[in-house]
Design a protein around this motif. Structure first.
Motif, PDB file in Angstrom:
ATOM      1  N   ASP A  76      -9.649 -51.542 -31.330  1.00 55.38           N
ATOM      2  CA  ASP A  76     -11.738 -50.677 -30.993  1.00 55.38           C
ATOM      3  C   ASP A  76     -11.372 -52.285 -30.753  1.00 55.38           C
ATOM      4  O   ASP A  76     -12.817 -52.917 -30.060  1.00 55.38           O
ATOM      5  N   LEU A  77     -11.838 -53.155 -31.414  1.00 60.30           N
ATOM      6  CA  LEU A  77     -12.588 -54.701 -31.214  1.00 60.30           C
ATOM      7  C   LEU A  77     -12.285 -55.260 -29.533  1.00 60.30           C
ATOM      8  O   LEU A  77     -12.856 -55.799 -29.163  1.00 60.30           O
ATOM      9  N   ALA A  78     -10.562 -55.345 -30.135  1.00 60.86           N
ATOM     10  CA  ALA A  78      -9.927 -56.334 -28.229  1.00 60.86           C
ATOM     11  C   ALA A  78     -10.538 -55.633 -26.986  1.00 60.86           C
ATOM     12  O   ALA A  78     -10.948 -56.187 -26.237  1.00 60.86           O
ATOM     13  N   SER A  79     -10.441 -54.044 -27.074  1.00 54.03           N
ATOM     14  CA  SER A  79     -11.180 -54.029 -25.663  1.00 54.03           C
ATOM     15  C   SER A  79     -13.043 -54.158 -25.558  1.00 54.03           C
ATOM     16  O   SER A  79     -12.957 -54.227 -24.645  1.00 54.03           O
ATOM     17  N   ARG A  80     -13.523 -53.603 -26.901  1.00 55.03           N
ATOM     18  CA  ARG A  80     -14.523 -54.929 -26.442  1.00 55.03           C
ATOM     19  C   ARG A  80     -14.617 -55.894 -26.038  1.00 55.03           C
ATOM     20  O   ARG A  80     -15.307 -56.129 -25.886  1.00 55.03           O
ATOM     21  N   PHE A  81     -13.960 -56.672 -26.386  1.00 57.09           N
ATOM     22  CA  PHE A  81     -14.319 -57.935 -25.580  1.00 57.09           C
ATOM     23  C   PHE A  81     -13.329 -57.766 -24.218  1.00 57.09           C
ATOM     24  O   PHE A  81     -13.992 -58.610 -23.935  1.00 57.09           O
ATOM     25  N   TRP A  82     -12.994 -57.172 -24.380  1.00 60.62           N
ATOM     26  CA  TRP A  82     -12.302 -57.176 -22.513  1.00 60.62           C
ATOM     27  C   TRP A  82     -13.651 -56.845 -21.712  1.00 60.62           C
ATOM     28  O   TRP A  82     -13.619 -57.402 -21.070  1.00 60.62           O
ATOM     29  N   ARG A  83     -14.190 -55.454 -22.339  1.00 61.24           N
ATOM     30  CA  ARG A  83     -15.518 -54.924 -21.425  1.00 61.24           C
ATOM     31  C   ARG A  83     -16.265 -55.849 -21.793  1.00 61.24           C
ATOM     32  O   ARG A  83     -17.270 -56.090 -20.878  1.00 61.24           O
ATOM     33  N   LEU A 101      -7.878 -63.001 -27.156  1.00 62.88           N
ATOM     34  CA  LEU A 101      -8.328 -62.619 -28.309  1.00 62.88           C
ATOM     35  C   LEU A 101      -7.624 -63.203 -29.885  1.00 62.88           C
ATOM     36  O   LEU A 101      -8.724 -62.902 -30.624  1.00 62.88           O
ATOM     37  N   ARG A 102      -7.277 -63.984 -29.765  1.00 59.17           N
ATOM     38  CA  ARG A 102      -6.356 -64.868 -30.990  1.00 59.17           C
ATOM     39  C   ARG A 102      -7.974 -65.718 -31.375  1.00 59.17           C
ATOM     40  O   ARG A 102      -7.927 -65.372 -32.856  1.00 59.17           O
ATOM     41  N   ARG A 103      -7.993 -66.463 -30.346  1.00 61.83           N
ATOM     42  CA  ARG A 103      -9.330 -67.235 -30.963  1.00 61.83           C
ATOM     43  C   ARG A 103     -10.591 -66.472 -31.210  1.00 61.83           C
ATOM     44  O   ARG A 103     -11.211 -66.957 -32.105  1.00 61.83           O
ATOM     45  N   LEU A 104     -11.407 -65.465 -30.322  1.00 60.85           N
ATOM     46  CA  LEU A 104     -12.822 -64.972 -30.687  1.00 60.85           C
ATOM     47  C   LEU A 104     -12.411 -64.022 -32.223  1.00 60.85           C
ATOM     48  O   LEU A 104     -12.457 -64.677 -33.253  1.00 60.85           O
ATOM     49  N   ALA A 105     -11.194 -63.680 -32.282  1.00 65.19           N
ATOM     50  CA  ALA A 105     -10.876 -63.255 -33.198  1.00 65.19           C
ATOM     51  C   ALA A 105     -10.952 -63.797 -34.699  1.00 65.19           C
ATOM     52  O   ALA A 105     -11.345 -63.691 -36.134  1.00 65.19           O
ATOM     53  N   GLY A 106     -10.271 -64.777 -34.660  1.00 61.90           N
ATOM     54  CA  GLY A 106     -10.394 -65.679 -35.695  1.00 61.90           C
ATOM     55  C   GLY A 106     -11.530 -66.817 -35.864  1.00 61.90           C
ATOM     56  O   GLY A 106     -12.086 -66.772 -37.414  1.00 61.90           O
ATOM     57  N   LEU A 107     -12.204 -66.501 -35.143  1.00 64.66           N
ATOM     58  CA  LEU A 107     -13.830 -67.374 -35.536  1.00 64.66           C
ATOM     59  C   LEU A 107     -14.694 -66.381 -36.282  1.00 64.66           C
ATOM     60  O   LEU A 107     -15.392 -66.509 -37.572  1.00 64.66           O
ATOM     61  N   VAL A 108     -13.913 -64.643 -36.111  1.00 65.34           N
ATOM     62  CA  VAL A 108     -14.971 -63.758 -37.231  1.00 65.34           C
ATOM     63  C   VAL A 108     -13.831 -63.655 -38.241  1.00 65.34           C
ATOM     64  O   VAL A 108     -14.970 -64.052 -39.658  1.00 65.34           O
ATOM     65  N   GLU A 109     -13.274 -64.086 -38.437  1.00 64.25           N
ATOM     66  CA  GLU A 109     -11.995 -64.160 -39.525  1.00 64.25           C
ATOM     67  C   GLU A 109     -12.802 -65.118 -40.206  1.00 64.25           C
ATOM     68  O   GLU A 109     -12.661 -65.219 -41.618  1.00 64.25           O
ATOM     69  N   ALA A 110     -13.075 -66.667 -39.844  1.00 60.88           N
ATOM     70  CA  ALA A 110     -13.411 -67.937 -40.634  1.00 60.88           C
ATOM     71  C   ALA A 110     -14.715 -67.457 -41.037  1.00 60.88           C
ATOM     72  O   ALA A 110     -14.536 -68.488 -41.761  1.00 60.88           O
ATOM     73  N   ALA A 158     -19.479 -62.490 -31.765  1.00 64.24           N
ATOM     74  CA  ALA A 158     -18.276 -62.609 -31.012  1.00 64.24           C
ATOM     75  C   ALA A 158     -18.407 -61.844 -29.363  1.00 64.24           C
ATOM     76  O   ALA A 158     -18.200 -62.982 -28.985  1.00 64.24           O
ATOM     77  N   VAL A 159     -18.770 -61.172 -29.694  1.00 66.90           N
ATOM     78  CA  VAL A 159     -18.696 -60.187 -28.763  1.00 66.90           C
ATOM     79  C   VAL A 159     -19.930 -60.801 -27.209  1.00 66.90           C
ATOM     80  O   VAL A 159     -19.802 -60.674 -25.966  1.00 66.90           O
ATOM     81  N   GLN A 160     -20.767 -61.444 -28.147  1.00 68.27           N
ATOM     82  CA  GLN A 160     -21.921 -62.004 -27.027  1.00 68.27           C
ATOM     83  C   GLN A 160     -21.541 -62.806 -26.674  1.00 68.27           C
ATOM     84  O   GLN A 160     -21.622 -63.190 -25.452  1.00 68.27           O
ATOM     85  N   VAL A 161     -20.497 -63.707 -27.466  1.00 63.96           N
ATOM     86  CA  VAL A 161     -19.957 -65.225 -26.807  1.00 63.96           C
ATOM     87  C   VAL A 161     -19.413 -64.577 -25.556  1.00 63.96           C
ATOM     88  O   VAL A 161     -19.390 -65.351 -24.313  1.00 63.96           O
ATOM     89  N   ALA A 162     -18.700 -63.759 -24.944  1.00 68.96           N
ATOM     90  CA  ALA A 162     -17.958 -62.573 -24.511  1.00 68.96           C
ATOM     91  C   ALA A 162     -18.518 -62.465 -23.263  1.00 68.96           C
ATOM     92  O   ALA A 162     -18.244 -62.652 -21.724  1.00 68.96           O
ATOM     93  N   ARG A 163     -19.517 -62.315 -24.151  1.00 68.29           N
ATOM     94  CA  ARG A 163     -20.366 -61.041 -22.347  1.00 68.29           C
ATOM     95  C   ARG A 163     -21.219 -62.670 -21.905  1.00 68.29           C
ATOM     96  O   ARG A 163     -21.130 -62.387 -20.663  1.00 68.29           O
TER      97      ARG A 163
END
Length: 383
Positions: free
Chosen positions: A68-75, A96-105, A113-118
């Motif tokens: 779910d999170l990967a698809s939201r990042f991708w889109r 994906l690992r980097r963005l998720a890592g920022l959230v986990e940290a 994180a989704v906004q950063v991707a967008r």
């Protein structure tokens, strides 16, 4: 932030009862497939530095990220759904690992994180399209008869890629430093998000008629010249170009004097260019909400409305902007006040006040959605 371990291996697929990209009210178009053109694949591998290896589900699993999170990042980055085609690389997994890592940290929330991707995706998508359309397309014209574009494109991209990448990172760091500097100088925490800025719209008059009269290539050249000239003037005089909309540019400045100088420079520059239509500018001053590099709020709406009612080759400003120019000594409240101040200075043996701008109140008028406003006509003050 991990997915179920019950399925593994190169041919791992999402569970049969769950969609590949589980977003509410969204249906995946499984007909969207990555290109299989040999040159396109070679160029993709050159640019990405890796071969296609993973389906989206496999990439998410390898990165330790939920589908779910990967698809939201991708889109959010602006890429189409591709079903479960094997089209992703190690670079996609790492992103994906980097963005998720920022959230986990705890450094970014998931929505942030989704906004950063967008924001990154939208900005770089436009840059990439421009570079291909206006830059690489021209350079890849075969230099000799008999040569194909295919024979030219690959070595050219191979040479340009590292240089363009270095330059992109340099400009981004420079822009990041400038933006960070503006934020840390804000008076308080609230001002970091909702700031008081001068916002200006510059609009080409009669552009719709021009679109019917000019050939597409001529129209494109005119728009490019307008955007380039505007961007250079805004930057040179201390403003920030927010966005361009073909026949209109939106800019912002931290103070009214800077915004006024930019507006008048734009009018003066376009008036001396015979190829350009007349220009009109509207400026407002007040609280502005900033998001993803854009600006929003009543101040922005007012600046837009002022532009729509401004006569050609003029600048209209709102009352708050006029007050700010008067407060900072950039303009007199009236010519009578200026004359009085000059007489007083002369009597006391002092230099008279030096005003850069003149303000003339205009008739009050209703503005759609904003009630009755009193515009002021901004001009340079005769010395």
């Amino acid at each position: 932030m991990t997915v179920d371990d019950s399925t593994s291996g190169e041919d791992a697929q999402p569970p049969a009862d769950s969609p590949a990209y589980p977003t509410p009210h969204h249906v995946v178009d499984y007909s969207v497939e990555p290109t299989d053109d040999p040159l396109a694949i070679r160029l993709e591998q050159l640019i990405l530095g890796a071969e296609r290896r993973y389906t989206p589900f496999q990439a998410a699993r390898t990165a330790g990220v939920s589908m779910d999170l990967a698809s939201r990042f991708w889109r959010a980055m602006g890429f189409a759904d591709i079903g479960q085609a094997k089209a992703l690389t190690e670079a996609d997994v790492l992103a994906l690992r980097r963005l998720a890592g920022l959230v986990e940290a705890g450094l970014l929330s998931e929505p942030m994180a989704v906004q950063v991707a967008r924001s990154t995706g939208q900005t770089t998508a436009r840059l990439a399209e421009w570079q291909i359309d206006s830059f690489l397309e021209g350079l890849t014209e075969p230099p000799e008869p008999g040569m194909t574009r295919t024979e030219v494109t690959y070595p050219l991209v191979e040479l340009l890629l590292p240089e363009l990448e270095e330059f992109l990172v340099y400009v981004w760091r420079r822009q990041l430093a400038a933006a960070t500097g503006r934020v840390v100088q804000a008076a308080d925490d609230e001002e970091m998000v909702d700031r008081r800025l001068a916002v200006g719209f510059a609009d080409l008059v009669g552009f719709t008629r021009l679109t019917r009269r000019l050939e597409e290539e001529e129209l494109g050249e005119l728009v490019e010249a307008f955007e380039t000239t505007s961007a250079d003037l805004v930057a040179a005089h201390g403003g920030r170009l927010i966005k361009t909309l073909g026949d209109e540019v939106l800019y912002a400045a931290d103070d009214a004097g800077t915004a006024a100088e930019i507006a008048l420079r734009l009018i003066e520059t376009m008036a001396h260019d015979e190829t350009m239509p007349a220009l009109r500018v509207g400026i407002a001053f007040g609280t502005v909400t900033t998001r993803m590099g854009d600006v929003f709020g009543t101040t922005v709406n007012l600046a837009s409305r002022l532009t729509s009612i401004a006569p050609k080759d003029t600048v209209l400003v709102d009352g708050a902007f006029a007050e700010e120019l008067i407060r900072t000594g950039e303009a007199p409240a009236s010519e009578a006040q200026a004359a009085e101040a000059a007489a007083k200075a002369e009597k006391e043996g002092e230099a008279p006040p030096s005003y850069r701008f003149a303000l003339q109140p205009m008739w009050q008028r209703p503005v759609r959605g904003l009630g009755v406003v009193e515009p002021w006509l901004l001009s340079r003050r005769a010395t």
